[in-house]
Write a protein that holds these residues in place. Structure first.
Motif, PDB file in Angstrom:
ATOM      1  N   ILE A   5       0.847  -1.190   0.000  1.00 16.47           N
ATOM      2  CA  ILE A   5       0.000   0.000   0.000  1.00 16.47           C
ATOM      3  C   ILE A   5       0.885   1.243   0.000  1.00 16.47           C
ATOM      4  CG2 ILE A   5      -1.838   1.244   1.191  1.00 16.47           C
ATOM      5  CD1 ILE A   5      -2.604  -1.407   2.523  1.00 16.47           C
ATOM      6  N   PRO A   6       1.023   1.930  -1.150  1.00 18.44           N
ATOM      7  CA  PRO A   6       1.766   3.192  -1.172  1.00 18.44           C
ATOM      8  C   PRO A   6       0.924   4.295  -0.545  1.00 18.44           C
ATOM      9  CG  PRO A   6       0.875   2.722  -3.354  1.00 18.44           C
ATOM     10  CD  PRO A   6       0.520   1.548  -2.475  1.00 18.44           C
ATOM     11  N   CYS A   7       1.553   5.074   0.324  1.00 13.09           N
ATOM     12  CA  CYS A   7       0.818   6.091   1.079  1.00 13.09           C
ATOM     13  C   CYS A   7       1.449   7.471   0.918  1.00 13.09           C
ATOM     14  CB  CYS A   7       0.804   5.749   2.568  1.00 13.09           C
ATOM     15  SG  CYS A   7       0.307   4.071   2.981  1.00 13.09           S
ATOM     16  N   TYR A   8       0.615   8.458   0.704  1.00 17.50           N
ATOM     17  CA  TYR A   8       1.081   9.845   0.763  1.00 17.50           C
ATOM     18  C   TYR A   8      -0.112  10.739   1.115  1.00 17.50           C
ATOM     19  CZ  TYR A   8       2.832  14.461  -0.280  1.00 17.50           C
ATOM     20  OH  TYR A   8       3.179  15.787  -0.166  1.00 17.50           O
ATOM     21  N   ASN A   9      -0.069  11.310   2.309  1.00 17.69           N
ATOM     22  CA  ASN A   9      -1.113  12.220   2.780  1.00 17.69           C
ATOM     23  C   ASN A   9      -2.514  11.638   2.591  1.00 17.69           C
ATOM     24  OD1 ASN A   9       0.870  13.988   3.526  1.00 17.69           O
ATOM     25  ND2 ASN A   9       0.402  15.556   1.993  1.00 17.69           N
ATOM     26  N   CYS A  10      -2.688  10.424   3.092  1.00 16.86           N
ATOM     27  CA  CYS A  10      -3.997   9.766   2.997  1.00 16.86           C
ATOM     28  C   CYS A  10      -4.470   9.331   4.391  1.00 16.86           C
ATOM     29  CB  CYS A  10      -3.955   8.596   2.030  1.00 16.86           C
ATOM     30  SG  CYS A  10      -2.644   7.387   2.336  1.00 16.86           S
ATOM     31  N   ARG A  62      -9.556   2.955   6.035  1.00 17.85           N
ATOM     32  CA  ARG A  62     -10.560   2.232   5.245  1.00 17.85           C
ATOM     33  C   ARG A  62      -9.892   1.193   4.354  1.00 17.85           C
ATOM     34  NH1 ARG A  62     -12.755   7.670   3.821  1.00 17.85           N
ATOM     35  NH2 ARG A  62     -12.269   7.192   1.648  1.00 17.85           N
ATOM     36  N   VAL A  63      -8.733   1.537   3.789  1.00 18.12           N
ATOM     37  CA  VAL A  63      -8.009   0.601   2.931  1.00 18.12           C
ATOM     38  C   VAL A  63      -7.583  -0.614   3.745  1.00 18.12           C
ATOM     39  CG1 VAL A  63      -5.961   0.273   1.494  1.00 18.12           C
ATOM     40  CG2 VAL A  63      -7.223   2.424   1.398  1.00 18.12           C
ATOM     41  N   LEU A  64      -7.006  -0.393   4.904  1.00 14.94           N
ATOM     42  CA  LEU A  64      -6.562  -1.507   5.747  1.00 14.94           C
ATOM     43  C   LEU A  64      -7.743  -2.327   6.255  1.00 14.94           C
ATOM     44  CD1 LEU A  64      -3.725   0.344   7.674  1.00 14.94           C
ATOM     45  CD2 LEU A  64      -3.438  -1.501   6.020  1.00 14.94           C
ATOM     46  N   LYS A  65      -8.881  -1.686   6.447  1.00 17.22           N
ATOM     47  CA  LYS A  65     -10.083  -2.399   6.876  1.00 17.22           C
ATOM     48  C   LYS A  65     -10.487  -3.447   5.840  1.00 17.22           C
ATOM     49  CE  LYS A  65     -13.732  -2.848   9.624  1.00 17.22           C
ATOM     50  NZ  LYS A  65     -13.633  -3.285  11.047  1.00 17.22           N
ATOM     51  N   CYS A  98       2.946  -1.271   4.160  1.00 17.38           N
ATOM     52  CA  CYS A  98       2.639   0.129   3.866  1.00 17.38           C
ATOM     53  C   CYS A  98       3.960   0.869   3.676  1.00 17.38           C
ATOM     54  CB  CYS A  98       1.853   0.778   5.000  1.00 17.38           C
ATOM     55  SG  CYS A  98       0.160   0.190   5.190  1.00 17.38           S
ATOM     56  N   VAL A  99       4.063   1.629   2.590  1.00 13.30           N
ATOM     57  CA  VAL A  99       5.246   2.445   2.335  1.00 13.30           C
ATOM     58  C   VAL A  99       4.817   3.896   2.296  1.00 13.30           C
ATOM     59  CG1 VAL A  99       7.147   2.959   0.765  1.00 13.30           C
ATOM     60  CG2 VAL A  99       6.381   0.597   1.050  1.00 13.30           C
ATOM     61  N   ASP A 100       5.243   4.644   3.296  1.00 15.78           N
ATOM     62  CA  ASP A 100       4.875   6.060   3.379  1.00 15.78           C
ATOM     63  C   ASP A 100       5.954   6.906   2.721  1.00 15.78           C
ATOM     64  OD1 ASP A 100       3.374   8.394   4.399  1.00 15.78           O
ATOM     65  OD2 ASP A 100       5.198   8.690   5.579  1.00 15.78           O
ATOM     66  N   ASN A 101       5.547   7.709   1.745  1.00 14.00           N
ATOM     67  CA  ASN A 101       6.503   8.565   1.038  1.00 14.00           C
ATOM     68  C   ASN A 101       6.545   9.961   1.655  1.00 14.00           C
ATOM     69  OD1 ASN A 101       8.441   8.989  -1.078  1.00 14.00           O
ATOM     70  ND2 ASN A 101       6.927  10.276  -2.089  1.00 14.00           N
ATOM     71  N   ARG A 102       6.902  10.002   2.940  1.00 10.73           N
ATOM     72  CA  ARG A 102       7.152  11.253   3.644  1.00 10.73           C
ATOM     73  C   ARG A 102       5.898  12.132   3.709  1.00 10.73           C
ATOM     74  NH1 ARG A 102      12.313  11.144   4.747  1.00 10.73           N
ATOM     75  NH2 ARG A 102      12.348  13.289   5.530  1.00 10.73           N
ATOM     76  N   SER A 103       4.809  11.532   4.165  1.00 11.49           N
ATOM     77  CA  SER A 103       3.563  12.283   4.335  1.00 11.49           C
ATOM     78  C   SER A 103       3.736  13.401   5.344  1.00 11.49           C
ATOM     79  CB  SER A 103       2.438  11.339   4.801  1.00 11.49           C
ATOM     80  OG  SER A 103       2.129  10.384   3.826  1.00 11.49           O
ATOM     81  N   THR A 104       2.943  14.453   5.162  1.00  6.17           N
ATOM     82  CA  THR A 104       3.018  15.612   6.055  1.00  6.17           C
ATOM     83  C   THR A 104       1.816  15.683   6.995  1.00  6.17           C
ATOM     84  OG1 THR A 104       1.970  16.999   4.368  1.00  6.17           O
ATOM     85  CG2 THR A 104       4.378  16.948   4.415  1.00  6.17           C
ATOM     86  N   ASP A 105       0.924  14.688   6.913  1.00  2.10           N
ATOM     87  CA  ASP A 105      -0.218  14.637   7.826  1.00  2.10           C
ATOM     88  C   ASP A 105      -0.042  13.446   8.770  1.00  2.10           C
ATOM     89  OD1 ASP A 105      -0.667  12.493   6.181  1.00  2.10           O
ATOM     90  OD2 ASP A 105      -2.663  13.120   5.500  1.00  2.10           O
ATOM     91  N   GLY A 106      -1.125  12.878   9.237  1.00  2.00           N
ATOM     92  CA  GLY A 106      -1.030  11.777  10.192  1.00  2.00           C
ATOM     93  C   GLY A 106      -1.115  10.403   9.554  1.00  2.00           C
ATOM     94  N   THR A 107      -0.677  10.275   8.298  1.00  2.00           N
ATOM     95  CA  THR A 107      -0.779   8.997   7.584  1.00  2.00           C
ATOM     96  C   THR A 107      -0.028   7.881   8.291  1.00  2.00           C
ATOM     97  OG1 THR A 107      -1.125  10.024   5.415  1.00  2.00           O
ATOM     98  CG2 THR A 107      -0.188   7.807   5.443  1.00  2.00           C
ATOM     99  N   ARG A 108       1.199   8.147   8.721  1.00  4.61           N
ATOM    100  CA  ARG A 108       2.002   7.090   9.342  1.00  4.61           C
ATOM    101  C   ARG A 108       1.339   6.560  10.610  1.00  4.61           C
ATOM    102  NH1 ARG A 108       5.596  10.625   7.612  1.00  4.61           N
ATOM    103  NH2 ARG A 108       5.868  11.679   9.602  1.00  4.61           N
ATOM    104  N   GLU A 109       0.845   7.464  11.440  1.00  6.14           N
ATOM    105  CA  GLU A 109       0.197   7.041  12.683  1.00  6.14           C
ATOM    106  C   GLU A 109      -1.079   6.245  12.394  1.00  6.14           C
ATOM    107  OE1 GLU A 109       2.905  10.375  13.362  1.00  6.14           O
ATOM    108  OE2 GLU A 109       1.229  10.095  11.961  1.00  6.14           O
ATOM    109  N   ALA A 110      -1.850   6.691  11.402  1.00  6.09           N
ATOM    110  CA  ALA A 110      -3.087   5.986  11.046  1.00  6.09           C
ATOM    111  C   ALA A 110      -2.770   4.613  10.469  1.00  6.09           C
ATOM    112  CB  ALA A 110      -3.887   6.818  10.038  1.00  6.09           C
ATOM    113  N   VAL A 160      -0.515  -4.406  -5.558  1.00  8.40           N
ATOM    114  CA  VAL A 160      -0.460  -2.965  -5.324  1.00  8.40           C
ATOM    115  C   VAL A 160      -1.877  -2.465  -5.081  1.00  8.40           C
ATOM    116  CG1 VAL A 160       0.256  -0.723  -6.218  1.00  8.40           C
ATOM    117  CG2 VAL A 160       1.521  -2.791  -6.864  1.00  8.40           C
ATOM    118  N   LEU A 161      -2.109  -1.870  -3.919  1.00  5.72           N
ATOM    119  CA  LEU A 161      -3.413  -1.317  -3.561  1.00  5.72           C
ATOM    120  C   LEU A 161      -3.191   0.090  -3.028  1.00  5.72           C
ATOM    121  CD1 LEU A 161      -6.508  -1.679  -3.024  1.00  5.72           C
ATOM    122  CD2 LEU A 161      -5.864  -2.583  -0.761  1.00  5.72           C
TER     123      LEU A 161
END
Length: 262
Positions: free
Chosen positions: A9-14, A20-23, A39-51, A96-97
């Motif tokens: 799961i590629p993540c950026y500011n989501c 919902r995706v993980l659910k 999950c691969v976080d591409n340096r999100s600036t919100d709370g994506t990593r914590e979520a 890839v999701l």
């Protein structure tokens, strides 16, 4: 046996969408065919990593991991991080999701359960083939995608129903040659990838899906992507040998290191 399957799961500011995706991955039919979640976080600036970390903790898979890219690698770069992770950890297939919750893994699961992926190297979700449904997708974007699908099909010599949706399955072994490493690290990675898949004569199939847009914020601006696609098409059409020999990355890298958070 389906082979060991890793969902990437590629993540950026989501932050709003990733729970919902993980659910989706809690469903018994998904757990029956999936072995691990990344999950691969591409340096999100919100709370994506914590979520993402909170959502992963609720899953009962044998392996779950959350990686944070050490630099901004873009969507394509995050794919390369995940492909390497799958290789190192002995997975056979990489699903890839996208983390923005536009697609549903339920559309792919029946194909895995039926073993269709065993006869293919790439099984790609197609938003624009018969049987697919688009929800909240503008007519202009739909028309533009149909046009470019036909153009890419013509220059590649193979019918392509989508140039890159956010739900795909890759055979990990297909990447052992590293043919993908010089493809662009940004949002255009999938366009280079599908041209490379056809050029290398990998076994390619498509499946219909439901694709929706509601609270997602797209990073792909139609006009910018249109110009980028035209540039890719022109290069591939008029200089095919040079196209596949060129390093298309803005920042060439020897590696794509990331930090494991969870």
């Amino acid at each position: 046996m389906t082979g060991r399957v890793l969902v990437f799961i590629p993540c950026y500011n989501c932050e709003a969408q990733i729970p919902r995706v993980l659910k989706q991955l809690e469903a018994p039919e998904v757990q029956a065919v999936v072995d691990g979640v990344l999950c691969v976080d591409n340096r999100s600036t919100d709370g994506t990593r914590e979520a993402a970390q909170a959502g992963l903790a609720k899953l009962g898979y044998a392996e779950t991991a959350l990686l944070h890219n050490d630099d901004n690698y873009g969507l394509g770069g995050s794919h390369k991080v995940a492909i390497n992770f799958a290789m190192v950890n002995g997975y056979d297939y990489l699903v890839v999701l996208h983390g923005d919750d536009q697609g549903a893994i339920a559309d792919l699961v029946p194909h895995i359960a039926a073993g269709r992926h065993k006869d293919l190297d790439f099984l790609m979700g197609a938003r624009f083939m018969k049987g697919s449904k688009l929800e909240g997708y503008s007519l202009l974007r739909t028309a533009a995608n149909h046009t470019f699908n036909l153009i890419f099909s013509a220059i590649s010599g193979q019918r392509l129903f989508d140039l890159g949706s956010g739900l795909n399955l890759f055979k990990v072994e297909a990447f052992k040659s590293g043919f993908h490493l010089k493809y662009a690290d940004d949002l255009t990675f999938n366009y280079y990838l599908i041209l490379g898949v056809v050029r290398n004569r990998f076994r390619l199939g498509f499946f219909p899906l439901t694709w929706r847009e509601d609270d997602q914020i797209s990073n792909a601006k139609l006009s910018k992507m249109g110009f980028q696609l035209l540039r890719i098409v022109s290069f591939r059409l008029f200089k095919p040998a040079a196209f596949f020999a060129t390093d298309h990355r803005q920042t060439p890298r020897a590696a794509y290191p990331s930090t494991r958070i969870a």
